[in-house]
Scaffold this active site. Structure first.
Site, PDB file in Angstrom:
ATOM      1  N   HIS A 167       0.868  -1.173   0.000  1.00 37.55           N
ATOM      2  CA  HIS A 167       0.000   0.000   0.000  1.00 37.55           C
ATOM      3  C   HIS A 167       0.904   1.222   0.000  1.00 37.55           C
ATOM      4  O   HIS A 167       1.723   1.381   0.896  1.00 37.55           O
ATOM      5  CB  HIS A 167      -0.899   0.005   1.242  1.00 37.55           C
ATOM      6  CG  HIS A 167      -1.821   1.176   1.259  1.00 37.55           C
ATOM      7  ND1 HIS A 167      -3.135   1.114   0.865  1.00 37.55           N
ATOM      8  CD2 HIS A 167      -1.614   2.469   1.599  1.00 37.55           C
ATOM      9  CE1 HIS A 167      -3.687   2.304   0.963  1.00 37.55           C
ATOM     10  NE2 HIS A 167      -2.784   3.141   1.415  1.00 37.55           N
ATOM     11  N   CYS A 168       0.794   2.029  -1.024  1.00 42.48           N
ATOM     12  CA  CYS A 168       1.690   3.178  -1.147  1.00 42.48           C
ATOM     13  C   CYS A 168       0.965   4.453  -0.738  1.00 42.48           C
ATOM     14  O   CYS A 168       0.036   4.874  -1.429  1.00 42.48           O
ATOM     15  CB  CYS A 168       2.170   3.310  -2.593  1.00 42.48           C
ATOM     16  SG  CYS A 168       3.421   4.583  -2.792  1.00 42.48           S
ATOM     17  N   PRO A 169       1.355   5.101   0.375  1.00 41.20           N
ATOM     18  CA  PRO A 169       0.676   6.344   0.752  1.00 41.20           C
ATOM     19  C   PRO A 169       0.995   7.482  -0.206  1.00 41.20           C
ATOM     20  O   PRO A 169       0.193   8.404  -0.339  1.00 41.20           O
ATOM     21  CB  PRO A 169       1.216   6.629   2.159  1.00 41.20           C
ATOM     22  CG  PRO A 169       2.439   5.824   2.302  1.00 41.20           C
ATOM     23  CD  PRO A 169       2.358   4.690   1.362  1.00 41.20           C
ATOM     24  N   GLY A 172      -1.493   7.160  -2.658  1.00 42.03           N
ATOM     25  CA  GLY A 172      -2.817   7.120  -2.045  1.00 42.03           C
ATOM     26  C   GLY A 172      -3.645   5.919  -2.458  1.00 42.03           C
ATOM     27  O   GLY A 172      -4.866   5.997  -2.568  1.00 42.03           O
TER      28      GLY A 172
END
Lengths: 392, 158
Positions: A167-169, A172
Protein backbone atom coordinates in the site's frame (compact mmCIF):
# COMPACT_ATOMS: atom_id res chain seq x y z
CA UNK A 1 -38.14 4.00 12.20
CA UNK A 2 -40.09 3.60 9.00
CA UNK A 3 -38.52 2.03 5.92
CA UNK A 4 -38.23 4.64 3.18
CA UNK A 5 -37.85 3.34 -0.35
CA UNK A 6 -34.88 4.90 -2.10
CA UNK A 7 -36.12 5.76 -5.55
CA UNK A 8 -32.94 7.18 -7.03
CA UNK A 9 -30.65 4.78 -8.86
CA UNK A 10 -27.92 3.49 -6.59
CA UNK A 11 -24.64 2.49 -8.18
CA UNK A 12 -22.73 -0.48 -6.83
CA UNK A 13 -19.75 1.55 -5.64
CA UNK A 14 -21.97 3.16 -3.00
CA UNK A 15 -22.54 -0.22 -1.39
CA UNK A 16 -19.04 -1.68 -1.66
CA UNK A 17 -17.51 -2.71 1.65
CA UNK A 18 -13.96 -1.70 2.40
CA UNK A 19 -12.39 1.63 3.22
CA UNK A 20 -12.05 3.19 -0.20
CA UNK A 21 -13.20 6.58 -1.37
CA UNK A 22 -14.81 6.93 -4.77
CA UNK A 23 -15.05 10.00 -6.95
CA UNK A 24 -16.66 10.93 -10.26
CA UNK A 25 -19.58 8.57 -9.66
CA UNK A 26 -17.40 5.51 -9.18
CA UNK A 27 -14.84 6.13 -11.92
CA UNK A 28 -12.07 7.00 -9.46
CA UNK A 29 -11.08 4.69 -6.60
CA UNK A 30 -8.58 5.62 -3.89
CA UNK A 31 -7.70 4.92 -0.28
CA UNK A 32 -9.16 7.05 2.47
CA UNK A 33 -6.01 8.88 3.53
CA UNK A 34 -5.03 11.12 0.64
CA UNK A 35 -2.84 13.68 2.42
CA UNK A 36 0.48 12.24 1.28
CA UNK A 37 -0.83 11.93 -2.28
CA UNK A 38 -1.57 15.67 -2.33
CA UNK A 39 1.97 16.26 -1.08
CA UNK A 40 3.35 14.17 -3.96
CA UNK A 41 1.31 16.17 -6.48
CA UNK A 42 2.40 19.44 -4.91
CA UNK A 43 6.09 18.50 -4.94
CA UNK A 44 6.06 17.34 -8.56
CA UNK A 45 4.00 20.24 -9.89
CA UNK A 46 5.77 22.81 -7.75
CA UNK A 47 9.26 21.74 -8.73
CA UNK A 48 8.37 21.48 -12.41
CA UNK A 49 6.71 24.89 -12.49
CA UNK A 50 9.79 26.44 -10.88
CA UNK A 51 11.91 24.71 -13.53
CA UNK A 52 9.73 26.01 -16.36
CA UNK A 53 9.68 29.50 -14.88
CA UNK A 54 13.34 29.98 -14.01
CA UNK A 55 15.57 27.61 -15.95
CA UNK A 56 13.75 26.91 -19.18
CA UNK A 57 13.77 30.41 -20.72
CA UNK A 58 17.56 30.65 -20.28
CA UNK A 59 18.26 27.09 -21.45
CA UNK A 60 15.94 27.34 -24.45
CA UNK A 61 17.82 30.39 -25.67
CA UNK A 62 21.37 29.45 -24.75
CA UNK A 63 21.36 25.72 -25.31
CA UNK A 64 18.39 24.27 -27.18
CA UNK A 65 14.59 24.64 -27.24
CA UNK A 66 14.33 20.86 -27.17
CA UNK A 67 15.19 20.91 -23.47
CA UNK A 68 11.94 22.42 -22.17
CA UNK A 69 9.92 20.45 -24.75
CA UNK A 70 11.31 17.15 -23.51
CA UNK A 71 10.78 18.29 -19.91
CA UNK A 72 7.12 19.00 -20.66
CA UNK A 73 6.62 15.57 -22.25
CA UNK A 74 8.33 13.84 -19.35
CA UNK A 75 6.29 15.83 -16.83
CA UNK A 76 3.03 14.92 -18.59
CA UNK A 77 4.01 11.24 -18.65
CA UNK A 78 4.84 11.31 -14.93
CA UNK A 79 1.50 12.90 -14.09
CA UNK A 80 -0.40 10.46 -16.30
CA UNK A 81 1.26 7.48 -14.62
CA UNK A 82 0.70 8.91 -11.15
CA UNK A 83 -2.97 9.54 -11.76
CA UNK A 84 -3.42 6.17 -13.40
CA UNK A 85 -1.83 4.42 -10.41
CA UNK A 86 -3.80 6.41 -7.87
CA UNK A 87 -7.20 6.34 -9.48
CA UNK A 88 -7.48 2.81 -10.78
CA UNK A 89 -8.66 -0.34 -9.06
CA UNK A 90 -5.51 -2.20 -7.95
CA UNK A 91 -7.17 -5.60 -8.41
CA UNK A 92 -9.57 -5.73 -5.49
CA UNK A 93 -11.28 -9.08 -5.02
CA UNK A 94 -14.94 -8.67 -4.14
CA UNK A 95 -16.10 -10.29 -0.94
CA UNK A 96 -18.00 -13.54 -1.05
CA UNK A 97 -21.76 -13.26 -1.20
CA UNK A 98 -23.63 -15.13 1.59
CA UNK A 99 -24.26 -18.30 -0.43
CA UNK A 100 -20.65 -18.63 -1.52
CA UNK A 101 -19.42 -18.01 2.03
CA UNK A 102 -21.82 -20.64 3.39
CA UNK A 103 -20.69 -23.12 0.71
CA UNK A 104 -17.05 -22.61 1.68
CA UNK A 105 -17.90 -22.99 5.38
CA UNK A 106 -19.66 -26.27 4.65
CA UNK A 107 -16.68 -27.54 2.67
CA UNK A 108 -14.35 -26.64 5.53
CA UNK A 109 -16.63 -28.36 8.05
CA UNK A 110 -16.71 -31.48 5.91
CA UNK A 111 -12.92 -31.45 5.56
CA UNK A 112 -12.29 -30.93 9.29
CA UNK A 113 -14.66 -33.62 10.48
CA UNK A 114 -15.63 -33.60 14.14
CA UNK A 115 -13.45 -31.44 16.35
CA UNK A 116 -13.59 -32.60 20.00
CA UNK A 117 -15.04 -30.04 22.40
CA UNK A 118 -12.42 -27.72 23.87
CA UNK A 119 -9.98 -28.18 21.00
CA UNK A 120 -9.35 -25.50 18.42
CA UNK A 121 -10.24 -26.43 14.87
CA UNK A 122 -7.29 -26.74 12.49
CA UNK A 123 -6.19 -23.61 10.62
CA UNK A 124 -8.05 -22.79 7.45
CA UNK A 125 -5.48 -23.45 4.78
CA UNK A 126 -5.77 -25.00 1.35
CA UNK A 127 -2.67 -26.46 -0.31
CA UNK A 128 -2.26 -26.19 -4.05
CA UNK A 129 0.62 -27.32 -6.17
CA UNK A 130 1.96 -24.76 -8.62
CA UNK A 131 4.91 -25.79 -10.79
CA UNK A 132 5.93 -28.52 -8.34
CA UNK A 133 5.80 -26.20 -5.38
CA UNK A 134 3.25 -26.41 -2.57
CA UNK A 135 1.63 -23.03 -2.06
CA UNK A 136 -0.66 -22.45 0.93
CA UNK A 137 -3.84 -20.50 0.32
CA UNK A 138 -5.02 -18.73 3.45
CA UNK A 139 -8.63 -18.03 4.35
CA UNK A 140 -9.57 -14.37 4.72
CA UNK A 141 -11.98 -13.89 7.63
CA UNK A 142 -13.05 -10.45 6.45
CA UNK A 143 -13.75 -11.30 2.84
CA UNK A 144 -14.79 -14.91 3.58
CA UNK A 145 -12.78 -16.38 0.71
CA UNK A 146 -9.68 -18.46 0.30
CA UNK A 147 -7.24 -15.94 -1.09
CA UNK A 148 -5.86 -16.77 -4.54
CA UNK A 149 -2.09 -17.22 -4.68
CA UNK A 150 -0.22 -13.90 -4.35
CA UNK A 151 -3.30 -12.10 -3.07
CA UNK A 152 -3.19 -10.38 0.30
CA UNK A 153 -5.56 -8.41 2.47
CA UNK A 154 -4.71 -4.73 2.81
CA UNK A 155 -5.67 -3.60 6.29
CA UNK A 156 -5.63 0.08 5.30
CA UNK A 157 -8.12 -0.33 2.48
CA UNK A 158 -9.80 -3.38 4.07
CA UNK A 159 -9.83 -5.31 0.79
CA UNK A 160 -8.18 -8.42 -0.56
CA UNK A 161 -6.03 -7.36 -3.51
CA UNK A 162 -4.81 -9.72 -6.21
CA UNK A 163 -1.01 -9.88 -6.62
CA UNK A 164 -0.73 -7.48 -3.71
CA UNK A 165 2.53 -5.54 -3.78
CA UNK A 166 2.17 -2.91 -1.06
CA UNK A 167 0.00 0.00 0.00
CA UNK A 168 1.69 3.18 -1.15
CA UNK A 169 0.68 6.34 0.75
CA UNK A 170 2.52 8.50 -1.80
CA UNK A 171 0.05 7.50 -4.49
CA UNK A 172 -2.82 7.12 -2.04
CA UNK A 173 -3.76 3.60 -3.18
CA UNK A 174 -2.75 -0.05 -3.01
CA UNK A 175 -0.39 -1.34 -5.67
CA UNK A 176 -1.61 -4.65 -7.05
CA UNK A 177 -2.04 -6.64 -10.22
CA UNK A 178 -3.86 -4.00 -12.23
CA UNK A 179 -1.77 -0.95 -11.47
CA UNK A 180 1.70 -2.32 -10.76
CA UNK A 181 3.05 -1.49 -14.20
CA UNK A 182 1.76 2.11 -13.93
CA UNK A 183 3.38 2.39 -10.51
CA UNK A 184 6.68 1.11 -11.89
CA UNK A 185 6.54 3.47 -14.88
CA UNK A 186 5.71 6.30 -12.49
CA UNK A 187 8.80 5.66 -10.35
CA UNK A 188 10.96 5.17 -13.45
CA UNK A 189 9.78 8.33 -15.20
CA UNK A 190 9.94 10.31 -11.97
CA UNK A 191 13.57 9.20 -11.52
CA UNK A 192 14.32 10.36 -15.05
CA UNK A 193 12.53 13.66 -14.49
CA UNK A 194 14.36 14.25 -11.21
CA UNK A 195 17.75 13.47 -12.78
CA UNK A 196 16.87 15.67 -15.77
CA UNK A 197 15.87 18.67 -13.65
CA UNK A 198 18.82 18.22 -11.31
CA UNK A 199 21.29 17.99 -14.18
CA UNK A 200 19.94 21.02 -16.02
CA UNK A 201 19.78 23.04 -12.83
CA UNK A 202 23.50 22.45 -12.37
CA UNK A 203 24.17 23.23 -16.03
CA UNK A 204 22.13 26.42 -15.78
CA UNK A 205 23.85 27.61 -12.60
CA UNK A 206 27.29 26.90 -14.06
CA UNK A 207 26.52 28.65 -17.34
CA UNK A 208 25.04 31.69 -15.67
CA UNK A 209 27.78 31.94 -13.04
CA UNK A 210 30.41 32.08 -15.76
CA UNK A 211 28.71 35.25 -17.05
CA UNK A 212 27.46 36.91 -13.92
CA UNK A 213 28.96 35.24 -10.89
CA UNK A 214 27.52 32.64 -8.56
CA UNK A 215 25.75 34.87 -6.04
CA UNK A 216 24.10 37.00 -8.73
CA UNK A 217 22.79 33.87 -10.39
CA UNK A 218 21.19 32.70 -7.18
CA UNK A 219 19.62 36.09 -6.71
CA UNK A 220 18.18 36.11 -10.22
CA UNK A 221 16.79 32.59 -10.06
CA UNK A 222 15.96 31.80 -6.42
CA UNK A 223 13.83 28.84 -7.46
CA UNK A 224 16.96 26.93 -8.39
CA UNK A 225 17.95 26.43 -4.78
CA UNK A 226 14.58 24.96 -3.91
CA UNK A 227 14.59 22.71 -6.96
CA UNK A 228 18.05 21.38 -6.24
CA UNK A 229 17.08 20.61 -2.67
CA UNK A 230 13.89 18.75 -3.61
CA UNK A 231 15.62 16.87 -6.42
CA UNK A 232 18.53 15.88 -4.23
CA UNK A 233 16.33 14.23 -1.59
CA UNK A 234 13.96 12.77 -4.18
CA UNK A 235 16.85 11.22 -6.11
CA UNK A 236 17.99 9.04 -3.26
CA UNK A 237 14.56 7.68 -2.47
CA UNK A 238 12.93 7.38 -5.92
CA UNK A 239 15.94 6.08 -7.81
CA UNK A 240 16.51 3.54 -5.06
CA UNK A 241 12.86 2.50 -5.23
CA UNK A 242 13.02 2.14 -9.01
CA UNK A 243 16.10 -0.05 -8.68
CA UNK A 244 14.39 -2.20 -6.06
CA UNK A 245 11.30 -2.71 -8.19
CA UNK A 246 13.41 -3.49 -11.26
CA UNK A 247 15.03 -6.23 -9.20
CA UNK A 248 11.63 -7.53 -8.08
CA UNK A 249 10.28 -7.52 -11.63
CA UNK A 250 13.26 -9.42 -12.98
CA UNK A 251 12.57 -12.13 -10.39
CA UNK A 252 8.76 -11.90 -10.74
CA UNK A 253 8.28 -11.23 -7.02
CA UNK A 254 6.10 -8.80 -5.14
CA UNK A 255 7.23 -6.48 -2.35
CA UNK A 256 4.95 -8.43 0.00
CA UNK A 257 6.68 -11.73 -0.85
CA UNK A 258 10.10 -10.12 -0.56
CA UNK A 259 9.36 -8.71 2.89
CA UNK A 260 7.94 -12.02 4.13
CA UNK A 261 10.82 -13.96 2.59
CA UNK A 262 8.40 -16.35 0.89
CA UNK A 263 10.88 -17.40 -1.80
CA UNK A 264 14.13 -16.70 0.01
CA UNK A 265 15.44 -20.16 -0.73
CA UNK A 266 15.37 -21.77 2.70
CA UNK A 267 13.83 -25.27 2.77
CA UNK A 268 14.46 -25.38 -0.97
CA UNK A 269 11.45 -23.17 -1.58
CA UNK A 270 11.61 -21.44 -4.94
CA UNK A 271 9.40 -18.90 -6.62
CA UNK A 272 6.93 -20.94 -8.70
CA UNK A 273 5.78 -17.92 -10.69
CA UNK A 274 9.18 -17.00 -12.08
CA UNK A 275 10.01 -18.05 -15.64
CA UNK A 276 13.68 -18.30 -14.62
CA UNK A 277 14.47 -15.81 -17.38
CA UNK A 278 14.81 -12.09 -16.68
CA UNK A 279 13.45 -10.99 -20.06
CA UNK A 280 10.40 -13.25 -19.77
CA UNK A 281 9.68 -12.05 -16.26
CA UNK A 282 9.92 -8.41 -17.28
CA UNK A 283 7.71 -9.00 -20.30
CA UNK A 284 5.07 -10.75 -18.23
CA UNK A 285 4.87 -8.02 -15.62
CA UNK A 286 5.18 -4.98 -17.88
CA UNK A 287 3.76 -6.13 -21.20
CA UNK A 288 1.19 -8.62 -20.00
CA UNK A 289 -2.52 -8.22 -20.74
CA UNK A 290 -4.41 -5.33 -19.18
CA UNK A 291 -6.59 -7.08 -16.63
CA UNK A 292 -10.16 -5.83 -16.25
CA UNK A 293 -11.60 -4.73 -12.95
CA UNK A 294 -13.86 -7.34 -11.38
CA UNK A 295 -15.44 -4.75 -9.12
CA UNK A 296 -18.42 -3.49 -11.03
CA UNK A 297 -18.31 0.01 -9.58
CA UNK A 298 -20.57 1.81 -12.00
CA UNK A 299 -23.18 -0.91 -12.38
CA UNK A 300 -26.62 -0.21 -10.97
CA UNK A 301 -27.73 -1.99 -7.84
CA UNK A 302 -30.67 -4.35 -8.51
CA UNK A 303 -33.97 -3.00 -7.21
CA UNK A 304 -34.69 -5.74 -4.68
CA UNK A 305 -31.36 -5.37 -2.87
CA UNK A 306 -31.87 -1.66 -2.25
CA UNK A 307 -35.28 -2.37 -0.74
CA UNK A 308 -33.79 -5.22 1.31
CA UNK A 309 -31.32 -2.78 2.83
CA UNK A 310 -33.98 -0.26 3.79
CA UNK A 311 -36.23 -2.88 5.36
CA UNK A 312 -33.28 -4.42 7.22
CA UNK A 313 -32.34 -1.15 8.93
CA UNK A 314 -35.36 -0.90 11.26
CA UNK A 315 -35.07 -4.51 12.46
CA UNK A 316 -31.47 -3.98 13.58
CA UNK A 317 -32.35 -1.00 15.77
CA UNK A 318 -35.41 -2.65 17.29
CA UNK A 319 -33.40 -5.58 18.69
CA UNK A 320 -32.60 -4.69 22.31
CA UNK A 321 -29.30 -6.63 22.28
CA UNK A 322 -26.30 -4.61 21.15
CA UNK A 323 -25.10 -5.18 17.59
CA UNK A 324 -21.99 -6.89 18.89
CA UNK A 325 -23.90 -10.01 19.87
CA UNK A 326 -26.09 -10.19 16.75
CA UNK A 327 -25.55 -13.56 15.09
CA UNK A 328 -28.73 -14.00 13.08
CA UNK A 329 -27.41 -12.39 9.89
CA UNK A 330 -23.66 -12.84 10.05
CA UNK A 331 -22.71 -13.18 6.41
CA UNK A 332 -24.09 -10.02 4.81
CA UNK A 333 -20.97 -8.44 3.39
CA UNK A 334 -22.28 -5.23 1.93
CA UNK A 335 -24.00 -3.63 4.88
CA UNK A 336 -22.20 -0.58 6.20
CA UNK A 337 -21.78 -1.55 9.83
CA UNK A 338 -20.15 0.95 12.15
CA UNK A 339 -16.45 0.36 12.60
CA UNK A 340 -16.60 -0.85 16.18
CA UNK A 341 -19.29 -3.43 15.43
CA UNK A 342 -17.69 -4.80 12.24
CA UNK A 343 -14.95 -6.97 13.82
CA UNK A 344 -17.36 -8.15 16.48
CA UNK A 345 -19.77 -9.68 14.04
CA UNK A 346 -17.18 -12.36 13.34
CA UNK A 347 -16.16 -13.07 16.92
CA UNK A 348 -19.19 -12.17 18.96
CA UNK A 349 -19.17 -14.86 21.62
CA UNK A 350 -15.48 -14.54 22.43
CA UNK A 351 -14.89 -10.82 22.44
CA UNK A 352 -17.97 -9.18 23.96
CA UNK A 353 -17.46 -10.47 27.47
CA UNK A 354 -13.81 -9.44 27.65
CA UNK A 355 -12.96 -6.41 25.51
CA UNK A 356 -16.09 -4.52 24.70
CA UNK A 357 -17.60 -4.43 28.16
CA UNK A 358 -17.30 -0.66 28.22
CA UNK A 359 -19.87 0.24 25.58
CA UNK A 360 -22.75 -2.20 25.94
CA UNK A 361 -23.58 -3.62 29.35
CA UNK A 362 -22.35 -7.23 29.59
CA UNK A 363 -25.14 -9.67 28.87
CA UNK A 364 -26.01 -12.35 31.39
CA UNK A 365 -27.15 -15.04 29.02
CA UNK A 366 -25.51 -16.15 25.76
CA UNK A 367 -27.09 -15.09 22.46
CA UNK A 368 -29.17 -17.75 20.68
CA UNK A 369 -27.08 -20.35 18.84
CA UNK A 370 -26.75 -19.52 15.14
CA UNK A 371 -28.38 -21.81 12.63
CA UNK A 372 -25.53 -21.37 10.10
CA UNK A 373 -22.20 -23.10 10.71
CA UNK A 374 -20.37 -21.47 13.60
CA UNK A 375 -18.50 -18.42 12.45
CA UNK A 376 -14.80 -18.81 12.44
CA UNK A 377 -12.58 -16.13 13.72
CA UNK A 378 -8.82 -15.97 13.99
CA UNK A 379 -9.18 -16.77 17.70
CA UNK A 380 -10.77 -20.15 17.05
CA UNK A 381 -8.05 -21.23 14.63
CA UNK A 382 -5.03 -23.07 15.97
CA UNK A 383 -2.37 -21.57 13.72
CA UNK A 384 -3.42 -17.94 13.77
CA UNK A 385 -3.85 -17.86 17.53
CA UNK A 386 -0.37 -19.30 18.05
CA UNK A 387 1.10 -16.69 15.72
CA UNK A 388 -0.85 -13.96 17.54
CA UNK A 389 0.51 -15.15 20.91
CA UNK A 390 4.00 -14.85 19.49
CA UNK A 391 3.32 -11.22 18.56
CA UNK A 392 2.51 -10.20 22.12
CA UNK B 1 -37.61 -36.30 -11.39
CA UNK B 2 -37.69 -34.49 -14.71
CA UNK B 3 -38.25 -30.75 -14.52
CA UNK B 4 -38.80 -29.32 -17.98
CA UNK B 5 -38.16 -25.67 -18.66
CA UNK B 6 -38.40 -24.46 -22.18
CA UNK B 7 -36.55 -21.21 -21.93
CA UNK B 8 -34.67 -18.91 -19.58
CA UNK B 9 -37.65 -16.65 -18.88
CA UNK B 10 -39.84 -19.55 -17.88
CA UNK B 11 -37.09 -20.76 -15.56
CA UNK B 12 -36.90 -17.44 -13.79
CA UNK B 13 -40.65 -17.04 -13.54
CA UNK B 14 -41.87 -20.40 -12.39
CA UNK B 15 -38.91 -21.96 -10.58
CA UNK B 16 -37.51 -21.41 -7.12
CA UNK B 17 -33.85 -21.56 -6.29
CA UNK B 18 -32.99 -24.80 -4.51
CA UNK B 19 -29.21 -24.77 -4.25
CA UNK B 20 -26.03 -23.30 -5.64
CA UNK B 21 -22.82 -25.05 -6.55
CA UNK B 22 -19.55 -23.19 -6.85
CA UNK B 23 -16.83 -24.41 -9.21
CA UNK B 24 -13.51 -23.26 -7.78
CA UNK B 25 -10.40 -22.02 -9.52
CA UNK B 26 -7.67 -24.43 -10.58
CA UNK B 27 -4.29 -23.00 -9.57
CA UNK B 28 -2.17 -25.98 -10.58
CA UNK B 29 -0.75 -24.12 -13.58
CA UNK B 30 -0.17 -20.81 -11.85
CA UNK B 31 -2.21 -17.71 -11.28
CA UNK B 32 -3.79 -17.67 -14.75
CA UNK B 33 -7.57 -17.93 -14.78
CA UNK B 34 -8.62 -21.56 -14.99
CA UNK B 35 -11.51 -23.44 -13.43
CA UNK B 36 -11.60 -26.99 -12.10
CA UNK B 37 -13.23 -29.43 -14.48
CA UNK B 38 -14.14 -31.86 -11.67
CA UNK B 39 -17.83 -32.69 -11.97
CA UNK B 40 -19.69 -31.76 -8.76
CA UNK B 41 -21.87 -34.47 -7.22
CA UNK B 42 -24.90 -32.17 -6.87
CA UNK B 43 -25.25 -31.99 -10.64
CA UNK B 44 -25.05 -35.72 -11.24
CA UNK B 45 -28.78 -36.15 -11.63
CA UNK B 46 -29.29 -32.93 -13.56
CA UNK B 47 -26.87 -32.83 -16.46
CA UNK B 48 -24.53 -35.10 -18.39
CA UNK B 49 -20.95 -35.02 -17.27
CA UNK B 50 -19.52 -34.45 -20.76
CA UNK B 51 -21.73 -31.41 -21.45
CA UNK B 52 -20.70 -29.74 -18.24
CA UNK B 53 -17.02 -30.50 -18.67
CA UNK B 54 -17.16 -29.15 -22.23
CA UNK B 55 -18.57 -25.86 -20.97
CA UNK B 56 -15.85 -25.46 -18.35
CA UNK B 57 -13.10 -26.47 -20.80
CA UNK B 58 -14.34 -23.95 -23.38
CA UNK B 59 -14.39 -21.22 -20.73
CA UNK B 60 -10.83 -22.17 -19.76
CA UNK B 61 -9.68 -21.81 -23.37
CA UNK B 62 -11.33 -18.40 -23.60
CA UNK B 63 -9.54 -17.19 -20.49
CA UNK B 64 -6.23 -18.65 -21.70
CA UNK B 65 -6.67 -16.72 -24.95
CA UNK B 66 -7.36 -13.51 -23.04
CA UNK B 67 -4.31 -13.87 -20.81
CA UNK B 68 -1.91 -15.16 -23.46
CA UNK B 69 1.44 -13.37 -23.36
CA UNK B 70 2.70 -13.19 -26.89
CA UNK B 71 3.24 -10.86 -29.82
CA UNK B 72 -0.15 -9.24 -29.71
CA UNK B 73 -0.09 -8.48 -26.00
CA UNK B 74 3.41 -6.96 -26.29
CA UNK B 75 2.29 -4.77 -29.16
CA UNK B 76 -0.76 -3.64 -27.24
CA UNK B 77 1.32 -2.97 -24.13
CA UNK B 78 4.04 -1.00 -25.89
CA UNK B 79 1.59 1.04 -27.95
CA UNK B 80 -0.41 1.85 -24.84
CA UNK B 81 2.73 2.85 -22.93
CA UNK B 82 3.86 5.11 -25.75
CA UNK B 83 0.56 6.98 -25.57
CA UNK B 84 0.68 7.12 -21.74
CA UNK B 85 -2.22 4.64 -21.71
CA UNK B 86 -4.58 7.28 -23.10
CA UNK B 87 -5.32 4.95 -25.98
CA UNK B 88 -7.47 2.84 -23.66
CA UNK B 89 -9.97 5.68 -23.58
CA UNK B 90 -10.90 4.93 -27.19
CA UNK B 91 -9.78 1.34 -27.67
CA UNK B 92 -11.00 -1.80 -25.97
CA UNK B 93 -8.34 -4.09 -24.53
CA UNK B 94 -8.03 -7.64 -25.83
CA UNK B 95 -9.16 -8.99 -22.47
CA UNK B 96 -12.37 -6.97 -22.61
CA UNK B 97 -13.09 -8.29 -26.11
CA UNK B 98 -12.69 -11.86 -24.90
CA UNK B 99 -14.88 -11.15 -21.86
CA UNK B 100 -17.66 -10.10 -24.21
CA UNK B 101 -17.25 -13.35 -26.13
CA UNK B 102 -17.43 -15.25 -22.85
CA UNK B 103 -20.62 -13.47 -21.81
CA UNK B 104 -22.23 -14.35 -25.14
CA UNK B 105 -21.09 -17.96 -24.86
CA UNK B 106 -22.50 -18.33 -21.34
CA UNK B 107 -25.81 -16.81 -22.42
CA UNK B 108 -25.96 -19.26 -25.32
CA UNK B 109 -25.12 -22.24 -23.12
CA UNK B 110 -27.75 -21.21 -20.58
CA UNK B 111 -30.41 -20.95 -23.25
CA UNK B 112 -29.59 -24.17 -25.07
CA UNK B 113 -28.35 -26.56 -22.43
CA UNK B 114 -28.74 -25.40 -18.85
CA UNK B 115 -32.15 -23.75 -18.64
CA UNK B 116 -33.94 -26.80 -20.10
CA UNK B 117 -32.41 -28.80 -17.25
CA UNK B 118 -33.33 -26.29 -14.56
CA UNK B 119 -29.80 -24.92 -14.12
CA UNK B 120 -28.26 -21.50 -14.59
CA UNK B 121 -24.60 -20.52 -14.94
CA UNK B 122 -23.45 -17.14 -13.67
CA UNK B 123 -20.60 -15.41 -15.50
CA UNK B 124 -17.48 -15.69 -13.29
CA UNK B 125 -16.74 -11.98 -13.71
CA UNK B 126 -19.78 -11.23 -11.58
CA UNK B 127 -18.22 -13.24 -8.77
CA UNK B 128 -14.76 -11.67 -8.98
CA UNK B 129 -13.44 -14.43 -11.32
CA UNK B 130 -13.25 -16.67 -8.26
CA UNK B 131 -15.97 -19.21 -8.95
CA UNK B 132 -18.43 -20.39 -11.59
CA UNK B 133 -21.75 -20.29 -9.80
CA UNK B 134 -24.27 -22.89 -10.95
CA UNK B 135 -27.77 -22.27 -9.62
CA UNK B 136 -30.06 -25.28 -9.33
CA UNK B 137 -33.75 -24.55 -9.70
CA UNK B 138 -36.74 -26.61 -8.70
CA UNK B 139 -40.20 -26.30 -10.16
CA UNK B 140 -42.44 -24.38 -7.70
CA UNK B 141 -45.23 -26.91 -8.14
CA UNK B 142 -43.14 -29.90 -6.98
CA UNK B 143 -41.73 -30.47 -3.50
CA UNK B 144 -39.03 -27.82 -3.69
CA UNK B 145 -38.07 -27.75 0.01
CA UNK B 146 -37.46 -31.49 0.40
CA UNK B 147 -35.28 -31.70 -2.70
CA UNK B 148 -33.47 -28.54 -1.58
CA UNK B 149 -32.62 -30.02 1.81
CA UNK B 150 -31.60 -33.35 0.30
CA UNK B 151 -29.15 -31.64 -2.04
CA UNK B 152 -27.72 -29.63 0.88
CA UNK B 153 -27.27 -32.73 3.05
CA UNK B 154 -25.80 -34.52 0.03
CA UNK B 155 -23.00 -31.97 -0.20
CA UNK B 156 -22.12 -32.14 3.52
CA UNK B 157 -21.86 -35.93 3.35
CA UNK B 158 -19.16 -35.53 0.66
Amino acid sequence: MSAVMITRKVRKWERLPGKNTFCCDGRVMMARQKGVFYLTMFLIMGTCSLFFAFECPYLAVHLSPAIPVFAVLLFLFVMAMLLRTSFSDPGVLPRALPEEAAFIEMEIEAANGNVPAGQRPPPRIRNVQINNQIVKLKYCYTCKIFRPPRASHCSICDNCVDRFDHHCPWVGNCVGKRNYRYFYLFTLSLSLLTIYIFAFDIVHVVMRSVDKGFLNTLQETPGTVLEVLVCFFTLWSVVGLTGFHTYLISLNQTTNEDIKGSWSGKNRVQNPYSHKNIIKNCCEVLCGPAYPSVLDRRGLMPEDSSSALTSFAPSSTSIPAPQTTKTTAPLIPNEHTPDDAKPNIAASAEKTSSHKAKSPPPKEEQPPLPTVPPLASPETDAETSISKDKMY
Amino acid sequence: MATEFHNLQELRRSASLANKVFIQRDYSEGTACRFQTKFPSELESRIERTLFEDTVKTLNTFYAEAEKIGGQSYLEGCLACATAYLIFLCMETRYEKVLKKIAKYIQEQNEKIYAPRGLLITDPIERGMRVIEVSIYEDRGSSGSSSGSSSVSGSTAR
